[in-house]
Scaffold this motif. Sequence first.
Motif, PDB file in Angstrom:
ATOM      1  N   PRO A 288       0.836  -1.250  -0.019  1.00 24.13           N
ATOM      2  CA  PRO A 288      -0.047  -0.015   0.006  1.00 24.13           C
ATOM      3  C   PRO A 288       0.726   1.379  -0.044  1.00 24.13           C
ATOM      4  CG  PRO A 288      -0.731  -1.451   1.712  1.00 24.13           C
ATOM      5  CD  PRO A 288       0.411  -2.016   1.068  1.00 24.13           C
ATOM      6  N   THR A 289       0.276   2.163  -0.548  1.00 20.54           N
ATOM      7  CA  THR A 289       1.049   3.700  -0.569  1.00 20.54           C
ATOM      8  C   THR A 289       1.658   4.031   0.824  1.00 20.54           C
ATOM      9  OG1 THR A 289      -0.280   4.340  -2.649  1.00 20.54           O
ATOM     10  CG2 THR A 289       0.939   6.057  -0.979  1.00 20.54           C
ATOM     11  N   ASN A 290       0.882   3.944   1.873  1.00 18.74           N
ATOM     12  CA  ASN A 290       1.472   4.415   3.018  1.00 18.74           C
ATOM     13  C   ASN A 290       2.762   3.344   3.663  1.00 18.74           C
ATOM     14  OD1 ASN A 290       0.703   2.545   5.589  1.00 18.74           O
ATOM     15  ND2 ASN A 290      -0.998   2.362   4.142  1.00 18.74           N
ATOM     16  N   GLU A 291       2.837   2.329   3.125  1.00 13.69           N
ATOM     17  CA  GLU A 291       3.570   1.286   3.601  1.00 13.69           C
ATOM     18  C   GLU A 291       4.883   1.453   2.684  1.00 13.69           C
ATOM     19  OE1 GLU A 291       2.510  -2.845   4.274  1.00 13.69           O
ATOM     20  OE2 GLU A 291       0.660  -2.527   5.312  1.00 13.69           O
ATOM     21  N   PHE A 292       4.909   1.630   1.573  1.00 14.55           N
ATOM     22  CA  PHE A 292       6.252   2.008   0.981  1.00 14.55           C
ATOM     23  C   PHE A 292       6.695   3.369   1.159  1.00 14.55           C
ATOM     24  CE2 PHE A 292       3.474   2.559  -3.017  1.00 14.55           C
ATOM     25  CZ  PHE A 292       3.826   3.871  -3.326  1.00 14.55           C
ATOM     26  N   LEU A 293       5.749   4.170   1.332  1.00  9.14           N
ATOM     27  CA  LEU A 293       6.147   5.523   1.916  1.00  9.14           C
ATOM     28  C   LEU A 293       6.874   5.385   3.371  1.00  9.14           C
ATOM     29  CD1 LEU A 293       3.634   8.002   0.466  1.00  9.14           C
ATOM     30  CD2 LEU A 293       5.710   7.431  -0.416  1.00  9.14           C
ATOM     31  N   ALA A 294       6.553   4.692   4.219  1.00 12.21           N
ATOM     32  CA  ALA A 294       7.420   4.360   5.570  1.00 12.21           C
ATOM     33  C   ALA A 294       8.894   4.219   5.177  1.00 12.21           C
ATOM     34  CB  ALA A 294       6.521   3.312   6.088  1.00 12.21           C
ATOM     35  N   MET A 295       8.966   3.259   4.228  1.00  9.85           N
ATOM     36  CA  MET A 295      10.375   3.144   3.823  1.00  9.85           C
ATOM     37  C   MET A 295      10.984   4.305   3.078  1.00  9.85           C
ATOM     38  SD  MET A 295      12.839   0.818   3.930  1.00  9.85           S
ATOM     39  CE  MET A 295      12.551  -0.615   3.716  1.00  9.85           C
ATOM     40  N   MET A 318       9.374   7.291  -5.209  1.00  7.39           N
ATOM     41  CA  MET A 318       8.440   7.130  -4.277  1.00  7.39           C
ATOM     42  C   MET A 318       7.297   8.480  -4.289  1.00  7.39           C
ATOM     43  SD  MET A 318       9.373   4.414  -1.560  1.00  7.39           S
ATOM     44  CE  MET A 318      10.989   4.926  -1.271  1.00  7.39           C
ATOM     45  N   ALA A 319       8.032   9.555  -4.433  1.00  4.25           N
ATOM     46  CA  ALA A 319       7.321  10.908  -4.560  1.00  4.25           C
ATOM     47  C   ALA A 319       6.545  10.714  -5.659  1.00  4.25           C
ATOM     48  CB  ALA A 319       8.228  12.154  -4.265  1.00  4.25           C
ATOM     49  N   ARG A 320       7.182  10.577  -6.825  1.00  3.72           N
ATOM     50  CA  ARG A 320       6.359  10.454  -7.959  1.00  3.72           C
ATOM     51  C   ARG A 320       5.026   9.580  -8.070  1.00  3.72           C
ATOM     52  NH1 ARG A 320      11.733  11.227 -10.109  1.00  3.72           N
ATOM     53  NH2 ARG A 320      12.159   9.031 -10.423  1.00  3.72           N
ATOM     54  N   THR A 369     -10.172  -0.413  -4.678  1.00  2.47           N
ATOM     55  CA  THR A 369      -9.987   0.967  -4.995  1.00  2.47           C
ATOM     56  C   THR A 369     -10.418   2.188  -4.135  1.00  2.47           C
ATOM     57  OG1 THR A 369     -12.105   1.065  -6.172  1.00  2.47           O
ATOM     58  CG2 THR A 369     -10.350   0.280  -7.498  1.00  2.47           C
ATOM     59  N   VAL A 370     -10.344   1.328  -2.841  1.00  2.00           N
ATOM     60  CA  VAL A 370     -10.915   2.445  -1.701  1.00  2.00           C
ATOM     61  C   VAL A 370      -9.740   3.692  -1.829  1.00  2.00           C
ATOM     62  CG1 VAL A 370     -12.174   0.893  -0.734  1.00  2.00           C
ATOM     63  CG2 VAL A 370      -9.887   1.025  -0.158  1.00  2.00           C
ATOM     64  N   PRO A 371     -10.528   4.989  -1.098  1.00  2.00           N
ATOM     65  CA  PRO A 371      -9.434   5.976  -0.927  1.00  2.00           C
ATOM     66  C   PRO A 371      -8.543   5.786   0.188  1.00  2.00           C
ATOM     67  CG  PRO A 371     -11.594   6.549  -1.023  1.00  2.00           C
ATOM     68  CD  PRO A 371     -11.895   5.297  -0.932  1.00  2.00           C
ATOM     69  N   GLU A 372      -7.409   6.507   0.433  1.00  2.00           N
ATOM     70  CA  GLU A 372      -6.847   6.301   1.815  1.00  2.00           C
ATOM     71  C   GLU A 372      -7.594   6.696   2.912  1.00  2.00           C
ATOM     72  OE1 GLU A 372      -4.623   5.116   3.507  1.00  2.00           O
ATOM     73  OE2 GLU A 372      -2.523   5.941   2.698  1.00  2.00           O
ATOM     74  N   ASP A 373      -7.241   5.878   3.982  1.00  8.08           N
ATOM     75  CA  ASP A 373      -7.904   6.362   5.236  1.00  8.08           C
ATOM     76  C   ASP A 373      -7.093   7.457   5.980  1.00  8.08           C
ATOM     77  OD1 ASP A 373      -6.346   4.881   7.530  1.00  8.08           O
ATOM     78  OD2 ASP A 373      -6.765   3.367   5.760  1.00  8.08           O
ATOM     79  N   VAL A 374      -7.755   8.160   6.884  1.00  9.93           N
ATOM     80  CA  VAL A 374      -7.290   9.245   7.693  1.00  9.93           C
ATOM     81  C   VAL A 374      -5.888   8.522   8.548  1.00  9.93           C
ATOM     82  CG1 VAL A 374      -9.116  10.575   7.307  1.00  9.93           C
ATOM     83  CG2 VAL A 374      -8.992   9.366   9.469  1.00  9.93           C
ATOM     84  N   THR A 375      -6.017   7.258   9.138  1.00  9.32           N
ATOM     85  CA  THR A 375      -5.006   6.835   9.870  1.00  9.32           C
ATOM     86  C   THR A 375      -3.927   6.742   9.148  1.00  9.32           C
ATOM     87  OG1 THR A 375      -6.686   6.088  11.567  1.00  9.32           O
ATOM     88  CG2 THR A 375      -4.396   5.118  11.569  1.00  9.32           C
ATOM     89  N   HIS A 376      -3.832   5.793   8.072  1.00 12.63           N
ATOM     90  CA  HIS A 376      -2.660   5.471   7.115  1.00 12.63           C
ATOM     91  C   HIS A 376      -2.279   6.833   6.544  1.00 12.63           C
ATOM     92  CE1 HIS A 376      -4.445   1.469   7.622  1.00 12.63           C
ATOM     93  NE2 HIS A 376      -3.045   1.168   8.018  1.00 12.63           N
ATOM     94  N   ALA A 377      -3.075   7.635   6.547  1.00 10.17           N
ATOM     95  CA  ALA A 377      -2.626   9.065   5.904  1.00 10.17           C
ATOM     96  C   ALA A 377      -1.367   9.702   6.770  1.00 10.17           C
ATOM     97  CB  ALA A 377      -3.733  10.089   5.619  1.00 10.17           C
ATOM     98  N   LEU A 378      -1.309   9.427   7.896  1.00 10.86           N
ATOM     99  CA  LEU A 378      -0.266   9.859   8.783  1.00 10.86           C
ATOM    100  C   LEU A 378       1.020   9.666   8.229  1.00 10.86           C
ATOM    101  CD1 LEU A 378      -1.330   8.488  12.259  1.00 10.86           C
ATOM    102  CD2 LEU A 378      -0.876  11.025  11.780  1.00 10.86           C
ATOM    103  N   ILE A 379       1.303   8.854   7.554  1.00 11.13           N
ATOM    104  CA  ILE A 379       2.506   8.476   6.916  1.00 11.13           C
ATOM    105  C   ILE A 379       2.828   9.161   5.505  1.00 11.13           C
ATOM    106  CG2 ILE A 379       4.088   6.740   5.838  1.00 11.13           C
ATOM    107  CD1 ILE A 379       2.800   4.752   7.913  1.00 11.13           C
ATOM    108  N   ASP A 380       1.465   9.053   4.951  1.00 10.66           N
ATOM    109  CA  ASP A 380       1.755   9.596   3.615  1.00 10.66           C
ATOM    110  C   ASP A 380       2.001  11.114   3.733  1.00 10.66           C
ATOM    111  OD1 ASP A 380       0.482   7.160   2.695  1.00 10.66           O
ATOM    112  OD2 ASP A 380      -1.436   8.087   2.452  1.00 10.66           O
ATOM    113  N   ALA A 443      -3.794  15.615  13.932  1.00 15.77           N
ATOM    114  CA  ALA A 443      -2.613  16.371  14.035  1.00 15.77           C
ATOM    115  C   ALA A 443      -1.795  16.061  12.953  1.00 15.77           C
ATOM    116  CB  ALA A 443      -1.977  16.125  15.252  1.00 15.77           C
ATOM    117  N   ALA A 444      -1.941  15.051  12.263  1.00 12.49           N
ATOM    118  CA  ALA A 444      -1.448  14.630  10.887  1.00 12.49           C
ATOM    119  C   ALA A 444      -1.312  15.840   9.960  1.00 12.49           C
ATOM    120  CB  ALA A 444      -1.608  13.457  10.164  1.00 12.49           C
ATOM    121  N   TRP A 445      -2.427  16.619   9.796  1.00 14.18           N
ATOM    122  CA  TRP A 445      -2.692  17.880   8.867  1.00 14.18           C
ATOM    123  C   TRP A 445      -1.631  18.805   8.998  1.00 14.18           C
ATOM    124  CZ3 TRP A 445      -4.986  15.963   4.454  1.00 14.18           C
ATOM    125  CH2 TRP A 445      -5.593  14.837   4.505  1.00 14.18           C
TER     126      TRP A 445
END
Length: 486
Positions: A288-295, A318-320, A369-380, A443-445
Amino acid sequence: MARWGIESLHRAGTRYFHEIESRLTGVSGPGVPADNEAGVIGWGTSWRMQGYLMMAERTGRPTYAERLAELIDQVLDARDDVRGVRDHRGRSRGVWSTAGKFTAATAVIPDTEGRPALEVTVCPPSAHLARLTVAAYGDDCFGFTMPGAPRRKPYASGPLSLDPAHELRADRALYTAYTQRDGVTARLLTGDGARRVRPGVYAARPELVPLAAQTGMIVYPMAGLARLAAERPEAVPRSVRDRIDGYLDAAVRAVAAHDEQWGTTADGRGFYRWLPDEPVSFAGAELPTNEFLAMGRALVQLAVVTGEEAYAERAAAMARALRDDLTITDGVASWPYWPGFGHVHRGWAATGSPETDVSLFRPSYAAVTVPEDVTHALIDLDFLCLYQATPGLPPVFTPAEMRAVAATFTRNALHRRGLRPRLRHDVGGAGRPGTDREQAHVAAWLPLRQWSPAIARRVRVVQPTLPPPPLMGVDTYCGALLARWG
């Protein structure tokens, strides 16, 4: 739910941070688990480490760096090679393998001579709780049942055979019977002569797997501490600076352990993936996007402290990947949980053979195809803001895109419920109302406030005085976000 008063976000966040840290108990803290097999270090301690790093960055007080170093020392003691354990491939390396609910589990069923005859693999959820009751069907066939478990219905196989030439050959019959809900596959271990199964009850054992997302979560604050020591040595006491080279070496080795999982698209978007034979639910698919962005966050810090161009190149790729998944409508961004170019987002079908399927353990999977959730968006969001603020990285995000992501919070993620706004579950703009725990992640925002002045005021309105129990490491991190960006 009680709300905050008029004190500054920084002061309130500092108080919040220390309040949560003082209340953590059990596996959440104040110490560090001896291993990461339950994923507590990867998804719990790591958040606390990040929180201490942010407090050190914001205040410059050496006590925060000292406490972070104490946690890092304990975390390093939990590595596979230090503990002397081996992962599913028999390797013992400087990483933190996990098992339990995070990985697939395999039961080995023997023949009547006690020789391993069939490996049955069960994908999560609750794979680690699976127990197979094997019974004979006539003279040469057998079947097995599994009781239900949390989020898993009872399972029963049809007649199976250990004979490679039989029309009910076990691995092929289970492949044909596979459903996404059950997630059961098998591998026949061929042997000499005719074989019959040994009836009995066999536990499915979860495999030990080092997960790239958890590695990224753990090493990110290590590399960040090394960067802080280089850029602001007064914030890091000498006793900690003397250990920085060791922390940095550990981070570099841990990241390198996942090089085999790195991939890029034809147009240069980067990601980490699970290998097709990795015993996890989505073997063969992109994280998932949040997981590879953790790296990705760890690679940004390593690019700065080591000067190695390879880290910067991967972080930019990964930014791209994140940028190209942004859908911007009327100046507001949304993005999916799974990368839009990836296998899970598109789904896949069985080819008729495990050798040519996307995954050894998932012959097919319906598109998600669900949108990102607000919890995993912490990492994004942290990756996005860290990347944008780090000098020397290839430019990727435009100011308009940053404003669009900031607008995601004010126009998509928030909704009115009664007199006060609350977070939705996801960033898509039409998701269900968020839970009380999701409100605690608002607070992530805050790091996006420079692109939308309204963010700080709205964060203050949504932010609870304390998160609902049980308190977790991520709550410490959210307090540090408030203190760092308030």
